[in-house]
Design an enzyme around this catalytic site. Structure first.
Site, PDB file in Angstrom:
ATOM      1  N   LYS A   1     -12.607   0.062   7.684  1.00  0.00           N
ATOM      2  CA  LYS A   1     -13.364  -0.674   6.661  1.00  0.00           C
ATOM      3  C   LYS A   1     -14.394  -1.613   7.286  1.00  0.00           C
ATOM      4  O   LYS A   1     -15.536  -1.664   6.855  1.00  0.00           O
ATOM      5  CB  LYS A   1     -12.416  -1.492   5.776  1.00  0.00           C
ATOM      6  CG  LYS A   1     -11.104  -0.815   5.460  1.00  0.00           C
ATOM      7  CD  LYS A   1     -11.185   0.148   4.307  1.00  0.00           C
ATOM      8  CE  LYS A   1      -9.972   1.060   4.351  1.00  0.00           C
ATOM      9  NZ  LYS A   1      -9.543   1.568   3.088  1.00  0.00           N
TER      10      LYS A   1
ATOM     11  N   ASP B   1      -0.130  -5.660   9.662  1.00  0.00           N
ATOM     12  CA  ASP B   1      -1.151  -4.638   9.400  1.00  0.00           C
ATOM     13  C   ASP B   1      -2.463  -5.361   9.110  1.00  0.00           C
ATOM     14  O   ASP B   1      -2.561  -6.107   8.132  1.00  0.00           O
ATOM     15  CB  ASP B   1      -0.705  -3.802   8.179  1.00  0.00           C
ATOM     16  CG  ASP B   1      -1.698  -2.694   7.844  1.00  0.00           C
ATOM     17  OD1 ASP B   1      -2.718  -2.564   8.543  1.00  0.00           O
ATOM     18  OD2 ASP B   1      -1.437  -1.958   6.867  1.00  0.00           O
TER      19      ASP B   1
ATOM     20  N   TRP C   1       0.862  -1.188   0.000  1.00  0.00           N
ATOM     21  CA  TRP C   1       0.000   0.000   0.000  1.00  0.00           C
ATOM     22  C   TRP C   1       0.900   1.239   0.000  1.00  0.00           C
ATOM     23  O   TRP C   1       1.836   1.321   0.810  1.00  0.00           O
ATOM     24  CB  TRP C   1      -0.865  -0.049   1.254  1.00  0.00           C
ATOM     25  CG  TRP C   1      -1.799   1.112   1.425  1.00  0.00           C
ATOM     26  CD1 TRP C   1      -2.582   1.692   0.474  1.00  0.00           C
ATOM     27  CD2 TRP C   1      -2.055   1.805   2.650  1.00  0.00           C
ATOM     28  NE1 TRP C   1      -3.314   2.707   1.030  1.00  0.00           N
ATOM     29  CE2 TRP C   1      -3.011   2.795   2.358  1.00  0.00           C
ATOM     30  CE3 TRP C   1      -1.583   1.683   3.952  1.00  0.00           C
ATOM     31  CZ2 TRP C   1      -3.494   3.660   3.327  1.00  0.00           C
ATOM     32  CZ3 TRP C   1      -2.064   2.532   4.915  1.00  0.00           C
ATOM     33  CH2 TRP C   1      -3.014   3.519   4.600  1.00  0.00           C
TER      34      TRP C   1
ATOM     35  N   ALA D   1      -6.167  -4.453   8.327  1.00  0.00           N
ATOM     36  CA  ALA D   1      -7.073  -3.339   8.031  1.00  0.00           C
ATOM     37  C   ALA D   1      -8.386  -3.822   7.418  1.00  0.00           C
ATOM     38  O   ALA D   1      -9.267  -3.011   7.143  1.00  0.00           O
ATOM     39  CB  ALA D   1      -6.380  -2.350   7.083  1.00  0.00           C
TER      40      ALA D   1
HETATM   41  C1  LIG Z   1      -3.315  -1.869   4.022  1.00  0.00           C
HETATM   42  C2  LIG Z   1      -3.904  -0.760   4.811  1.00  0.00           C
HETATM   43  N1  LIG Z   1      -3.460  -0.536   6.046  1.00  0.00           N
HETATM   44  C3  LIG Z   1      -3.956   0.437   6.807  1.00  0.00           C
HETATM   45  C4  LIG Z   1      -4.941   1.275   6.351  1.00  0.00           C
HETATM   46  C5  LIG Z   1      -5.370   2.344   7.311  1.00  0.00           C
HETATM   47  O1  LIG Z   1      -6.559   2.909   7.215  1.00  0.00           O
HETATM   48  P1  LIG Z   1      -7.105   4.013   8.233  1.00  0.00           P
HETATM   49  O2  LIG Z   1      -5.973   4.845   8.701  1.00  0.00           O
HETATM   50  O3  LIG Z   1      -8.102   4.754   7.439  1.00  0.00           O
HETATM   51  O4  LIG Z   1      -7.713   3.239   9.373  1.00  0.00           O
HETATM   52  C6  LIG Z   1      -5.437   1.085   5.051  1.00  0.00           C
HETATM   53  C7  LIG Z   1      -6.463   1.964   4.481  1.00  0.00           C
HETATM   54  O5  LIG Z   1      -6.720   2.032   3.319  1.00  0.00           O
HETATM   55  C8  LIG Z   1      -4.909   0.043   4.268  1.00  0.00           C
HETATM   56  O6  LIG Z   1      -5.337  -0.197   3.030  1.00  0.00           O
END
Ligand SMILES: Cc1ncc(COP(=O)(O)O)c(C=O)c1O
Length: 397
Positions: free
Chosen positions: A246, A211, A130, A213
């Site tokens: 999400k 991670d 990402w 998510a």
């Molecule tokens: C792989 C991944 N990690 C972490 C996040 C963190 O999202 P947020 O900070 O909106 O909770 C995202 C959001 O798109 C993601 O795709």
């Protein structure tokens, strides 16, 4: 002083979002930004969230500060959600949790903790990963390297290459792993591969930073946490960054947590004390609203089962869209095999198109995706998959 600042180009995702908004064509399709959408193209407030929010507002008597670690009930509920009830690491002592402003906040806190412990540490991220992992993990001064991950020919994980690269790392290297629904590829590790990975991580004394998510949006709540559950049961030290954006649909409430598993209770106390100081210096305290909602959902029997039902429906929709997308692409496009899309998990897949094809899809067919051809499957609807597939066939040839 500020007049000498260079103007930076806009974030690529913002560019795609802006171009989509400005396009007046009614057939336009937004596969760019990574948010869940229902079949009406909306990202709705989940029913369980609405109900928990109503209860919270009725019950709340103060808006005074919480603390740098955030809502203790939320932190505990998040540990149980990720690790599962009865997990050995939940016994008091080694696991500590700090609430964070979203998954991004959790990743940044984890990076800062690693830097405090080992300023020369190198974080190894998957190739690709990402895009926002790069600034979140390196802006505090940590160096980033990449390990092989995606195999375009199969749409799966290049597991042997990944394992081989990790098996050559020096001890105390940090390895960032996606628990499930890999962003941007959709290619996930199988359970047996997590077990093989565990033995390499353990033998080489690597620090896993996981991670998570998209828990619940791939295979299921427990299944998507197979990796963190296994690693936290078997390893002395693990970091887990969790996002509620999400799976609770709480994107703008900035709700997340960082779990830190340490080898001893004394090391865990030290880690949380460091994290509190890091948080104080970055933003002082996390926002409470989203965490209080999640706490209400996870600890209320009815709300929890309502949330689980909605999450199941979201996951099912993504899986159905994946199957329907492959069917439509296969019918429209004879020259390329898109079958891998149905084997991948979560919201993202690559179409495997070059920049020219992506531009043509945008300019001629009003289909918007990231420049590297990452699509958000949840941005499709059953009634426009056919249009999308025809457009792809036209640019693929
Ligand atoms: C792989 C991944 N990690 C972490 C996040 C963190 O999202 P947020 O900070 O909106 O909770 C995202 C959001 O798109 C993601 O795709």
């Amino acid at each position: 002083m500020l007049e000498h600042l260079d103007r930076l180009p806009p974030d690529p995702i913002l560019g795609v979002m802006g171009a989509f908004r400005a396009d007046p064509d009614p057939r336009k399709v937004d596969l760019g930004v990574g948010v869940f959408r229902d079949d009406a193209g909306e990202t709705p407030v989940m029913r369980a969230v609405r109900e928990a929010e109503r209860e919270l507002i009725a019950r709340q008597t103060t808006k005074t500060y919480v603390s740098a670690v955030g809502n203790a009930g939320f932190n505990e509920a998040m540990a149980r959600l990720v690790l599962g009830q009865g997990h050995a690491a939940l016994a008091p002592g080694r696991l500590r949790t700090i609430q964070a402003p979203g998954g991004c906040g959790a990743l940044r806190l984890g990076a800062e903790l690693i830097r405090a412990a080992a300023p020369d540490a190198v974080v190894h991220v998957s190739s690709p990963t990402w895009a926002n992992h790069v600034p979140l993990l390196s802006n505090c001064g940590l160096r980033l390297e990449r390990y092989p991950y995606f195999e375009p020919a199969t749409g799966g994980v290049a597991f042997e290459a990944m394992l081989g690269a990790l098996d050559r790392l020096p001890p105390r290297s940090v390895v960032l792993l996606h628990a499930s629904c890999h962003n941007p590829t959709g290619a996930d590790l199988e359970d047996a591969q997590w077990r093989e990975l565990l033995s390499v991580v353990s033998r080489r004394s690597l620090l896993p930073f996981i991670d998570i998510a998209y828990q619940g949006l791939g295979r299921g709540v427990a299944e998507d946490a197979y990796g963190p559950r296994l690693f936290c049961a078997e390893l002395p030290e693990v970091l887990v960054a969790v996002s509620c954006s999400k799976n609770f649909g709480l994107y703008r409430e900035r709700t997340g947590a960082l779990h830190v598993l340490s080898e001893t209770p004394a090391a865990a106390d030290a880690a949380i004390s460091q994290l509190m100081r890091i948080a104080r210096g970055l933003y002082s305290m996390p926002p409470d609203h989203g965490a209080a909602i999640v706490h209400g959902i996870l600890t209320g029997e009815q709300l929890r089962s309502s949330w689980e039902g909605e999450l199941d429906a979201m996951r099912l929709r993504i899986q159905q869209l994946r199957a329907a997308t492959v069917e439509a692409l296969t019918a429209a496009c004879r020259t390329k095999d898109f079958g891998y899309i149905a084997r991948q998990r979560g919201m993202f897949s690559y179409l495997g198109l070059g920049p020219q094809a992506v531009r043509e899809l945008r300019d001629r067919h009003h289909v918007y995706m990231m420049d590297d051809s990452r699509i958000n499957i949840a941005g499709l609807r059953l009634d426009n998959i056919g249009y999308f597939a025809e457009a792809v066939a036209k640019v693929v040839g």
